[in-house]
Design a protein around this motif. Structure first.
Motif, PDB file in Angstrom:
ATOM      1  N   LEU A 136       0.811  -1.229   0.000  1.00 58.12           N
ATOM      2  CA  LEU A 136       0.000   0.000   0.000  1.00 58.12           C
ATOM      3  C   LEU A 136       0.834   1.264   0.000  1.00 58.12           C
ATOM      4  O   LEU A 136       0.508   2.255   0.666  1.00 58.12           O
ATOM      5  N   GLY A 137       1.921   1.237  -0.754  1.00 58.59           N
ATOM      6  CA  GLY A 137       2.711   2.445  -0.944  1.00 58.59           C
ATOM      7  C   GLY A 137       3.659   2.770   0.188  1.00 58.59           C
ATOM      8  O   GLY A 137       4.319   3.793   0.158  1.00 58.59           O
ATOM      9  N   LYS A 138       3.723   1.931   1.233  1.00 61.51           N
ATOM     10  CA  LYS A 138       4.683   2.192   2.295  1.00 61.51           C
ATOM     11  C   LYS A 138       6.095   2.065   1.741  1.00 61.51           C
ATOM     12  O   LYS A 138       6.364   1.211   0.910  1.00 61.51           O
ATOM     13  N   SER A 139       6.956   2.908   2.189  1.00 63.66           N
ATOM     14  CA  SER A 139       8.316   2.911   1.643  1.00 63.66           C
ATOM     15  C   SER A 139       9.326   2.721   2.759  1.00 63.66           C
ATOM     16  O   SER A 139       9.181   3.273   3.848  1.00 63.66           O
ATOM     17  N   PHE A 140      10.332   1.942   2.476  1.00 60.76           N
ATOM     18  CA  PHE A 140      11.363   1.655   3.467  1.00 60.76           C
ATOM     19  C   PHE A 140      12.717   2.062   2.915  1.00 60.76           C
ATOM     20  O   PHE A 140      13.074   1.705   1.799  1.00 60.76           O
ATOM     21  N   THR A 141      13.463   2.819   3.677  1.00 61.10           N
ATOM     22  CA  THR A 141      14.818   3.210   3.292  1.00 61.10           C
ATOM     23  C   THR A 141      15.799   2.482   4.203  1.00 61.10           C
ATOM     24  O   THR A 141      15.812   2.737   5.412  1.00 61.10           O
ATOM     25  N   PRO A 142      16.560   1.548   3.654  1.00 58.54           N
ATOM     26  CA  PRO A 142      17.505   0.815   4.512  1.00 58.54           C
ATOM     27  C   PRO A 142      18.457   1.769   5.212  1.00 58.54           C
ATOM     28  O   PRO A 142      18.877   2.775   4.636  1.00 58.54           O
ATOM     29  N   ALA A 143      18.775   1.453   6.473  1.00 56.90           N
ATOM     30  CA  ALA A 143      19.721   2.291   7.209  1.00 56.90           C
ATOM     31  C   ALA A 143      21.064   2.288   6.510  1.00 56.90           C
ATOM     32  O   ALA A 143      21.490   1.280   5.959  1.00 56.90           O
ATOM     33  N   ARG A 144      21.717   3.432   6.518  1.00 50.15           N
ATOM     34  CA  ARG A 144      23.016   3.525   5.877  1.00 50.15           C
ATOM     35  C   ARG A 144      24.021   2.675   6.635  1.00 50.15           C
ATOM     36  O   ARG A 144      24.127   2.739   7.854  1.00 50.15           O
ATOM     37  N   VAL A 145      24.731   1.855   5.911  1.00 49.46           N
ATOM     38  CA  VAL A 145      25.768   1.013   6.519  1.00 49.46           C
ATOM     39  C   VAL A 145      27.118   1.564   6.100  1.00 49.46           C
ATOM     40  O   VAL A 145      27.431   1.619   4.913  1.00 49.46           O
ATOM     41  N   TYR A 146      27.881   2.015   7.032  1.00 45.21           N
ATOM     42  CA  TYR A 146      29.178   2.586   6.721  1.00 45.21           C
ATOM     43  C   TYR A 146      30.194   1.490   6.436  1.00 45.21           C
ATOM     44  O   TYR A 146      30.183   0.425   7.067  1.00 45.21           O
ATOM     45  N   VAL A 147      31.071   1.758   5.509  1.00 46.43           N
ATOM     46  CA  VAL A 147      32.182   0.843   5.261  1.00 46.43           C
ATOM     47  C   VAL A 147      33.082   0.862   6.490  1.00 46.43           C
ATOM     48  O   VAL A 147      33.435   1.941   6.989  1.00 46.43           O
ATOM     49  N   PRO A 148      33.408  -0.299   7.004  1.00 45.90           N
ATOM     50  CA  PRO A 148      34.204  -0.308   8.243  1.00 45.90           C
ATOM     51  C   PRO A 148      35.524   0.438   8.080  1.00 45.90           C
ATOM     52  O   PRO A 148      36.285   0.177   7.170  1.00 45.90           O
ATOM     53  N   ILE A 149      35.737   1.383   8.970  1.00 45.34           N
ATOM     54  CA  ILE A 149      37.015   2.086   9.052  1.00 45.34           C
ATOM     55  C   ILE A 149      37.464   1.967  10.509  1.00 45.34           C
ATOM     56  O   ILE A 149      36.640   2.077  11.418  1.00 45.34           O
ATOM     57  N   ARG A 150      38.726   1.752  10.744  1.00 44.91           N
ATOM     58  CA  ARG A 150      39.206   1.536  12.101  1.00 44.91           C
ATOM     59  C   ARG A 150      38.840   2.704  13.005  1.00 44.91           C
ATOM     60  O   ARG A 150      39.091   3.870  12.682  1.00 44.91           O
ATOM     61  N   HIS A 151      38.157   2.408  14.116  1.00 45.35           N
ATOM     62  CA  HIS A 151      37.810   3.446  15.077  1.00 45.35           C
ATOM     63  C   HIS A 151      39.064   3.968  15.772  1.00 45.35           C
ATOM     64  O   HIS A 151      40.106   3.320  15.784  1.00 45.35           O
ATOM     65  N   ILE A 152      38.913   5.141  16.375  1.00 47.76           N
ATOM     66  CA  ILE A 152      40.044   5.754  17.066  1.00 47.76           C
ATOM     67  C   ILE A 152      40.073   5.285  18.513  1.00 47.76           C
ATOM     68  O   ILE A 152      39.112   5.490  19.256  1.00 47.76           O
ATOM     69  N   PRO A 153      41.125   4.629  18.924  1.00 49.97           N
ATOM     70  CA  PRO A 153      41.219   4.192  20.325  1.00 49.97           C
ATOM     71  C   PRO A 153      41.095   5.386  21.269  1.00 49.97           C
ATOM     72  O   PRO A 153      41.699   6.444  21.045  1.00 49.97           O
ATOM     73  N   GLY A 154      40.271   5.229  22.297  1.00 56.20           N
ATOM     74  CA  GLY A 154      40.153   6.280  23.307  1.00 56.20           C
ATOM     75  C   GLY A 154      39.110   7.321  23.003  1.00 56.20           C
ATOM     76  O   GLY A 154      38.867   8.201  23.834  1.00 56.20           O
ATOM     77  N   SER A 155      38.469   7.277  21.827  1.00 56.41           N
ATOM     78  CA  SER A 155      37.447   8.275  21.507  1.00 56.41           C
ATOM     79  C   SER A 155      36.089   7.761  21.939  1.00 56.41           C
ATOM     80  O   SER A 155      35.661   6.672  21.550  1.00 56.41           O
ATOM     81  N   SER A 156      35.377   8.540  22.739  1.00 58.51           N
ATOM     82  CA  SER A 156      34.030   8.148  23.171  1.00 58.51           C
ATOM     83  C   SER A 156      32.989   8.432  22.095  1.00 58.51           C
ATOM     84  O   SER A 156      31.808   8.161  22.283  1.00 58.51           O
ATOM     85  N   LEU A 157      33.426   8.969  20.965  1.00 54.27           N
ATOM     86  CA  LEU A 157      32.501   9.261  19.858  1.00 54.27           C
ATOM     87  C   LEU A 157      32.316   8.064  18.935  1.00 54.27           C
ATOM     88  O   LEU A 157      31.465   8.094  18.041  1.00 54.27           O
ATOM     89  N   ASN A 158      33.149   7.009  19.128  1.00 52.33           N
ATOM     90  CA  ASN A 158      32.993   5.805  18.321  1.00 52.33           C
ATOM     91  C   ASN A 158      31.580   5.265  18.475  1.00 52.33           C
ATOM     92  O   ASN A 158      31.080   5.077  19.581  1.00 52.33           O
ATOM     93  N   GLY A 159      30.920   5.012  17.353  1.00 55.60           N
ATOM     94  CA  GLY A 159      29.562   4.476  17.381  1.00 55.60           C
ATOM     95  C   GLY A 159      28.502   5.539  17.312  1.00 55.60           C
ATOM     96  O   GLY A 159      27.368   5.265  16.903  1.00 55.60           O
ATOM     97  N   SER A 160      28.821   6.775  17.722  1.00 52.00           N
ATOM     98  CA  SER A 160      27.846   7.870  17.637  1.00 52.00           C
ATOM     99  C   SER A 160      27.886   8.539  16.269  1.00 52.00           C
ATOM    100  O   SER A 160      26.868   9.018  15.771  1.00 52.00           O
ATOM    101  N   LEU A 161      29.066   8.584  15.684  1.00 51.58           N
ATOM    102  CA  LEU A 161      29.258   9.186  14.369  1.00 51.58           C
ATOM    103  C   LEU A 161      29.931   8.169  13.462  1.00 51.58           C
ATOM    104  O   LEU A 161      30.460   7.158  13.925  1.00 51.58           O
ATOM    105  N   SER A 162      29.903   8.443  12.186  1.00 51.01           N
ATOM    106  CA  SER A 162      30.579   7.539  11.261  1.00 51.01           C
ATOM    107  C   SER A 162      32.076   7.528  11.570  1.00 51.01           C
ATOM    108  O   SER A 162      32.633   8.519  12.048  1.00 51.01           O
ATOM    109  N   PRO A 163      32.735   6.395  11.331  1.00 50.47           N
ATOM    110  CA  PRO A 163      34.161   6.292  11.640  1.00 50.47           C
ATOM    111  C   PRO A 163      35.004   7.389  11.005  1.00 50.47           C
ATOM    112  O   PRO A 163      35.953   7.872  11.619  1.00 50.47           O
ATOM    113  N   ALA A 164      34.658   7.799   9.782  1.00 48.36           N
ATOM    114  CA  ALA A 164      35.451   8.836   9.119  1.00 48.36           C
ATOM    115  C   ALA A 164      35.381  10.154   9.880  1.00 48.36           C
ATOM    116  O   ALA A 164      36.376  10.882  10.002  1.00 48.36           O
TER     117      ALA A 164
END
Length: 212
Positions: A136-164
């Motif tokens: 019935l016309g419902k539309s789904f946009t898959p969540a953006r999946v980021y290409v894995p990039i090594r997170h920065i050790p010690g950063s509490s922002l890992n997981g909140s923003l894209s790795p880049a």
């Protein structure tokens, strides 16, 4: 009573065609130039061994100035045998669903979007087709999946923003939410390789209420 004049004899193929074309036509029951004229174009194209290159060669000799282009008919895509979705969705989508074990409308409606996207070769385009036809016309946009990039050790922002973005902020000495919130947008843009696109991501995650 004077006899009717007899028609002129038909011209043998070897008078005008090279041996390869002559042999091809004669092996298919065409022995004269006039018979080749009568078979042009459809019957000639259907002769075993008559590819498009030989057909063009024959055209240049017997039909100078003529160029017949056969209508290209795309090969049919077979429907999935036993699927009640045939005719409801495109054949390619029906086949893809069948490979995932889905052959009825009930099975399709019972499958989650995650289940559908897990089927091999069923991407967002086919999913939207299914949604238009059955949901019935419902539309789904898959969540953006980021290409894995090594997170920065010690950063509490890992997981909140894209790795880049996390990496870019770390280059500017920002590794916590408090540091990020205390930094003006203009200062963020001064960080090496942190552009407007990354700034928009930061704003949407941490400053969305302030922006609205």
């Amino acid at each position: 009573m004077q006899d009717e004049p007899s028609p002129p004899p038909e011209l043998p193929l070897d008078k005008i065609l090279p041996r390869s074309l002559k042999n091809l036509l004669e092996s298919n029951g065409i022995y004269t130039v006039e018979a080749a004229f009568r078979a042009y174009p459809d019957q000639l194209l259907k002769l075993p061994g008559m590819g498009i290159s030989k057909f063009r060669q024959l055209e240049r000799i017997l039909f100078p100035g003529e160029t017949f282009t056969p209508r290209r008919v795309p090969p049919p895509i077979p429907y999935a045998q036993g699927s009640s979705l045939n005719g409801v969705l495109s054949p390619a989508t029906v086949q893809t669903l069948a490979r995932g074990g889905i052959t009825t409308v009930a099975q399709l409606r019972a499958a989650s979007r995650k289940d559908l996207l897990a089927i091999k070769s069923l991407g967002p385009t086919k999913l939207r087709e299914i949604e238009r036809a059955l949901l019935l016309g419902k539309s789904f946009t898959p969540a953006r999946v980021y290409v894995p990039i090594r997170h920065i050790p010690g950063s509490s922002l890992n997981g909140s923003l894209s790795p880049a973005v996390v990496r870019a902020l770390a280059r500017g000495g920002i590794t916590t939410v408090d540091q990020l919130r205390a930094t003006e947008p203009a200062e963020l843009l001064k960080i090496e390789r942190l552009g407007v696109g990354m700034l928009r991501e930061i704003e949407s995650v941490f400053f969305s209420s302030e922006i609205s």
